[in-house]
Design an enzyme around this catalytic site. Structure first.
Site, short mmCIF file in Angstrom:
data_model
loop_
_atom_site.label_atom_id
_atom_site.label_comp_id
_atom_site.label_asym_id
_atom_site.label_seq_id
_atom_site.Cartn_x
_atom_site.Cartn_y
_atom_site.Cartn_z
N LYS A 183 55.55 55.47 20.51
CA LYS A 183 55.28 55.27 19.33
C LYS A 183 53.72 55.10 18.80
O LYS A 183 52.98 55.37 19.36
CB LYS A 183 55.81 54.01 18.66
N ARG A 202 66.55 51.68 27.92
CA ARG A 202 66.37 50.59 27.82
C ARG A 202 65.90 49.61 28.33
O ARG A 202 65.22 48.61 28.40
CB ARG A 202 67.88 50.73 26.65
N ASN A 226 55.87 48.17 20.20
CA ASN A 226 56.71 48.18 20.97
C ASN A 226 56.72 49.39 21.67
O ASN A 226 57.84 49.49 22.09
CB ASN A 226 57.20 47.24 20.86
N HIS A 271 60.27 53.75 21.17
CA HIS A 271 62.08 53.61 20.38
C HIS A 271 62.67 54.16 21.53
O HIS A 271 62.39 55.44 22.06
CB HIS A 271 62.13 54.40 19.27
N GLU A 273 69.74 61.00 16.06
CA GLU A 273 68.82 60.79 16.04
C GLU A 273 68.27 61.84 16.89
O GLU A 273 66.80 62.95 16.50
CB GLU A 273 67.62 59.35 17.44
N THR A 303 63.29 44.68 22.50
CA THR A 303 62.56 44.91 21.59
C THR A 303 60.82 44.21 22.15
O THR A 303 60.52 44.82 21.66
CB THR A 303 63.40 44.38 20.63
N TYR A 310 65.88 55.12 10.99
CA TYR A 310 66.48 54.05 11.01
C TYR A 310 67.18 54.25 9.40
O TYR A 310 67.22 52.57 8.83
CB TYR A 310 64.90 53.18 10.76
P1 CMP Z 1 63.09 50.80 17.40
O1 CMP Z 1 63.98 50.93 19.12
O2 CMP Z 1 61.98 51.34 17.31
O3 CMP Z 1 64.32 49.65 16.91
C1 CMP Z 1 64.33 49.31 14.99
C2 CMP Z 1 63.32 48.66 15.26
O4 CMP Z 1 62.61 47.62 14.20
C3 CMP Z 1 62.42 47.80 16.67
O5 CMP Z 1 62.38 48.95 17.52
C4 CMP Z 1 61.48 47.19 16.17
O6 CMP Z 1 60.01 47.71 16.24
C5 CMP Z 1 62.01 46.62 14.75
N1 CMP Z 1 62.52 45.23 14.53
C6 CMP Z 1 64.00 45.07 15.27
N2 CMP Z 1 64.18 44.20 14.65
C7 CMP Z 1 63.18 43.69 14.23
C8 CMP Z 1 62.40 42.46 13.19
N3 CMP Z 1 63.69 41.00 13.91
N4 CMP Z 1 60.74 42.41 13.51
C9 CMP Z 1 60.47 43.31 13.11
N5 CMP Z 1 60.45 44.26 13.27
C10 CMP Z 1 62.22 44.56 13.59
#
Ligand code: CMP
Length: 138
Positions: free
Chosen positions: A9, A85, A112, A115, A126, A91, A49
């Site tokens: 990211k 993961r 974070n 992904h 994806e 997350t 997404y």
């Molecule tokens: P990612 O693995 O990219 O997949 C979905 C993304 O949404 C996740 O990582 C987070 O960056 C984001 N995400 C998921 N849940 C939340 C949340 N409750 N608040 C903010 N961001 C979120």
């Protein structure tokens, strides 16, 4: 062998830790079979997404994902989806243990580091959103 889509990211690229993060995957038995740098736009993010478009966190997530360059990769190994993961950690980076990628390099729930696909069905969808068959060297 199983494939997973990893997005390094904007925070990962801005911190210049994409090499270190990729090295962790390679040292854990993953093979890099596709890779490109990209600047994501809303069209590709809505497809990527698609399960989250209606969620309140989607608009700030989409802004963040467009805020800088990313690296999109396909990594392959046995049990790749679960292993990637596990290596990332939860997350929410602020809850991720040290030694996990998010625990070591992440900031919070949104910022974070990476992904990673959450299921075989997601991985297939994806991967085809970002790569043509000719761009995958598996
Ligand atoms: P990612 O693995 O990219 O997949 C979905 C993304 O949404 C996740 O990582 C987070 O960056 C984001 N995400 C998921 N849940 C939340 C949340 N409750 N608040 C903010 N961001 C979120």
């Amino acid at each position: 062998m199983e494939r997973t889509l990893i997005i390094f990211k904007p925070d990962c690229v801005a911190k210049k830790v994409e090499g270190e993060v990729l090295d962790r995957f390679l040292k854990n038995g993953f093979n890099l079979i596709a890779c490109k740098m990209s600047r994501l736009n809303m069209d590709i993010l809505k497809r990527h997404y698609c399960d989250h478009i209606e969620k309140p966190f989607f608009p700030p997530l989409a802004d963040f994902m467009q805020s800088g360059n990313v690296i999109v990769a396909v990594l392959e190994r046995e049990n790749a989806i679960a292993k990637a993961r596990e290596m990332l950690g939860p997350t929410d980076s602020s809850k991720a243990p040290k030694g996990t990628i998010r625990g070591d390099f992440g900031t919070d729930m949104r910022v974070n580091v990476c992904h990673a696909s959450d299921s075989a069905e997601s991985a297939e969808r994806e991967i085809s959103n970002f790569f043509s068959k000719e761009e995958i060297f598996g």
